[in-house]
Design a protein around this motif. Sequence first.
Motif, PDB file in Angstrom:
ATOM      1  N   HIS A   1     -65.403  25.192 -10.243  1.00 48.49           N
ATOM      2  CA  HIS A   1     -66.817  25.134 -10.597  1.00 48.49           C
ATOM      3  C   HIS A   1     -67.654  24.854  -9.349  1.00 48.49           C
ATOM      4  CE1 HIS A   1     -66.256  24.197 -15.185  1.00 48.49           C
ATOM      5  NE2 HIS A   1     -65.875  25.409 -14.836  1.00 48.49           N
ATOM      6  N   LEU A   2     -68.611  25.722  -9.091  1.00 52.72           N
ATOM      7  CA  LEU A   2     -69.448  25.644  -7.901  1.00 52.72           C
ATOM      8  C   LEU A   2     -70.888  25.341  -8.287  1.00 52.72           C
ATOM      9  CD1 LEU A   2     -68.139  28.899  -6.159  1.00 52.72           C
ATOM     10  CD2 LEU A   2     -67.233  26.573  -5.907  1.00 52.72           C
ATOM     11  N   GLN A   3     -71.532  24.506  -7.479  1.00 47.91           N
ATOM     12  CA  GLN A   3     -72.959  24.233  -7.649  1.00 47.91           C
ATOM     13  C   GLN A   3     -73.688  24.575  -6.348  1.00 47.91           C
ATOM     14  OE1 GLN A   3     -70.831  21.157  -7.894  1.00 47.91           O
ATOM     15  NE2 GLN A   3     -70.081  22.193  -9.741  1.00 47.91           N
ATOM     16  N   GLU A   4     -74.993  24.760  -6.439  1.00 49.46           N
ATOM     17  CA  GLU A   4     -75.828  25.190  -5.309  1.00 49.46           C
ATOM     18  C   GLU A   4     -75.291  26.483  -4.711  1.00 49.46           C
ATOM     19  OE1 GLU A   4     -77.657  22.706  -2.423  1.00 49.46           O
ATOM     20  OE2 GLU A   4     -77.505  20.917  -3.655  1.00 49.46           O
ATOM     21  N   PHE A   5     -74.943  27.429  -5.577  1.00 54.84           N
ATOM     22  CA  PHE A   5     -74.463  28.730  -5.116  1.00 54.84           C
ATOM     23  C   PHE A   5     -75.615  29.439  -4.394  1.00 54.84           C
ATOM     24  CE2 PHE A   5     -73.133  33.144  -5.461  1.00 54.84           C
ATOM     25  CZ  PHE A   5     -71.758  33.054  -5.268  1.00 54.84           C
TER      26      PHE A   5
ATOM     27  N   TYR B   1     -81.474  29.777  -1.046  1.00 56.17           N
ATOM     28  CA  TYR B   1     -80.714  30.783  -1.783  1.00 56.17           C
ATOM     29  C   TYR B   1     -81.331  32.171  -1.708  1.00 56.17           C
ATOM     30  CZ  TYR B   1     -84.071  28.999  -5.246  1.00 56.17           C
ATOM     31  OH  TYR B   1     -85.208  28.570  -5.888  1.00 56.17           O
ATOM     32  N   GLU B   2     -82.659  32.263  -1.548  1.00 56.24           N
ATOM     33  CA  GLU B   2     -83.261  33.598  -1.440  1.00 56.24           C
ATOM     34  C   GLU B   2     -82.716  34.348  -0.230  1.00 56.24           C
ATOM     35  OE1 GLU B   2     -85.006  30.770  -1.525  1.00 56.24           O
ATOM     36  OE2 GLU B   2     -86.696  30.891  -2.920  1.00 56.24           O
TER      37      GLU B   2
ATOM     38  N   ALA C   1     -74.819  36.464   1.235  1.00 52.17           N
ATOM     39  CA  ALA C   1     -73.690  35.875   1.950  1.00 52.17           C
ATOM     40  C   ALA C   1     -72.838  35.024   1.011  1.00 52.17           C
ATOM     41  CB  ALA C   1     -74.193  35.027   3.113  1.00 52.17           C
ATOM     42  N   ALA C   2     -73.480  34.355   0.048  1.00 50.31           N
ATOM     43  CA  ALA C   2     -72.733  33.557  -0.921  1.00 50.31           C
ATOM     44  C   ALA C   2     -71.852  34.447  -1.793  1.00 50.31           C
ATOM     45  CB  ALA C   2     -73.697  32.748  -1.782  1.00 50.31           C
TER      46      ALA C   2
ATOM     47  N   THR D   1     -76.805  34.428  -9.974  1.00 47.56           N
ATOM     48  CA  THR D   1     -77.360  34.758  -8.663  1.00 47.56           C
ATOM     49  C   THR D   1     -78.790  35.286  -8.698  1.00 47.56           C
ATOM     50  OG1 THR D   1     -76.448  37.004  -8.809  1.00 47.56           O
ATOM     51  CG2 THR D   1     -75.065  35.311  -7.778  1.00 47.56           C
ATOM     52  N   ASP D   2     -79.328  35.571  -9.875  1.00 41.89           N
ATOM     53  CA  ASP D   2     -80.649  36.204  -9.963  1.00 41.89           C
ATOM     54  C   ASP D   2     -81.738  35.140  -9.911  1.00 41.89           C
ATOM     55  OD1 ASP D   2     -82.839  37.773 -10.321  1.00 41.89           O
ATOM     56  OD2 ASP D   2     -82.163  38.719 -12.192  1.00 41.89           O
ATOM     57  N   PHE D   3     -82.134  34.775  -8.678  1.00 44.95           N
ATOM     58  CA  PHE D   3     -83.135  33.720  -8.514  1.00 44.95           C
ATOM     59  C   PHE D   3     -84.536  34.181  -8.901  1.00 44.95           C
ATOM     60  CE2 PHE D   3     -82.104  35.654  -4.385  1.00 44.95           C
ATOM     61  CZ  PHE D   3     -83.327  36.220  -4.042  1.00 44.95           C
ATOM     62  N   ASN D   4     -84.703  35.475  -9.164  1.00 42.57           N
ATOM     63  CA  ASN D   4     -85.991  35.964  -9.636  1.00 42.57           C
ATOM     64  C   ASN D   4     -86.243  35.589 -11.102  1.00 42.57           C
ATOM     65  OD1 ASN D   4     -86.907  37.322  -7.219  1.00 42.57           O
ATOM     66  ND2 ASN D   4     -85.298  38.835  -7.610  1.00 42.57           N
TER      67      ASN D   4
END
Length: 384
Positions: free
Chosen positions: A46-50, A55-56, A61-62, A87-90
């Motif tokens: 489990h990963l956080q702050e992916f 992040y934009e 790279a992540a 991954t969709d920060f929009n």
Amino acid sequence: MGELGILLITANIGSLCDKPEEIQENWFRELNETVESCKPVFIALHLQEFGGKEYERNMEAAEMLLRMLMDNEELSSYDCIQAFADTDFNQTNSFTALGSIYLIHNSLHKIQIYDFKEEQFVPLSGRNLCLGSLDDCPLVHKERFPQDFWTEFPWTRKGFMRTRWQIHNRTFDLVNLHLFHDSSNLVSCDSSPSLYSINRKKALNHILTRLQDDGTVPFFLFGDFNFRLDLKSLTLAQGWTTRKTTERDNDSILYERDGEVKLLVQCKLFEQKNVEIFQENNLQALRKFDSEPSAYLSKVTESQISFPPSYPYIESITGPSEFMCTRCPAWCDRVLMSHSARALLGKAEIKVRYDQIGAHVCMGDHKPVFLHFEMDLLTSNHTD
């Protein structure tokens, strides 16, 4: 029927995403060594702050790091992989920056994942990577915490992501979560429990209610809980005198003894002066102030902690075991479980390993934490 090795890992990878060239080699090597040491048939990471704090800029790279993990030659015997990454920060109303990766060893055949839309288990095969908002992915249940949880603070990308698994005759939920952090040390010191602790309690109870509403399936919660020490109680216990000042527009609290400053606290500064309780050989003395989990003991439990705090370490290869002077050291990264899930650990808890990954190398500001156990397949599947 025997036992199956289960390895649950939580890792805040903000530093790894922001500074991959400095940390990546250590991170992958230590992960591989942990897997080799435990030899599990099922790995949940489990990963956080992916994507990191920026992040934009770093999301692409992540995603490459995630593919590198899936292509890791050291883990080639785990030929069935299911990965999810938000991954969709929009999608500003739902983005959580969570990632969950599940690796299944080629010797494990009786495993299925739950389809929340069809409400049934489905078989797994091959390598499957789900990227994007994940809102339309039926194999994962993801939520961002409602904005009204923290009316006093800016809304953040905190939330949780859940999957459900069936291995042989066992069914359990795995929940990846990231709870609200302490944005100011001054606020943290102001009350007991702190305002941030109260906010985290609201968020975690929200998750527990969601799990309870969806039945009595055993569950494991592992992620960045952001649990912090009770700073007001900790400082009072030292018998220090307190003095507040303002220097260079920075509000400060000075904790003193016999005229000597022992601890300087500012919004983002936690600078201690050779205080015994913070020294490496006395870190377990801090455990009495690790009181946040006690509010949930009726619903969840945890294996005994014998490792140092998991945060905040300096992000430098020259000081892999040194804490940054930004926050009080704390056990932020943890593996909790329902009481029925603890029954899956078996009676011989001496075999259970609960520890850090990369204790003596730089892994970023967080040290990953893992729980490894041998799941007994002969015992009946209990419920809460």
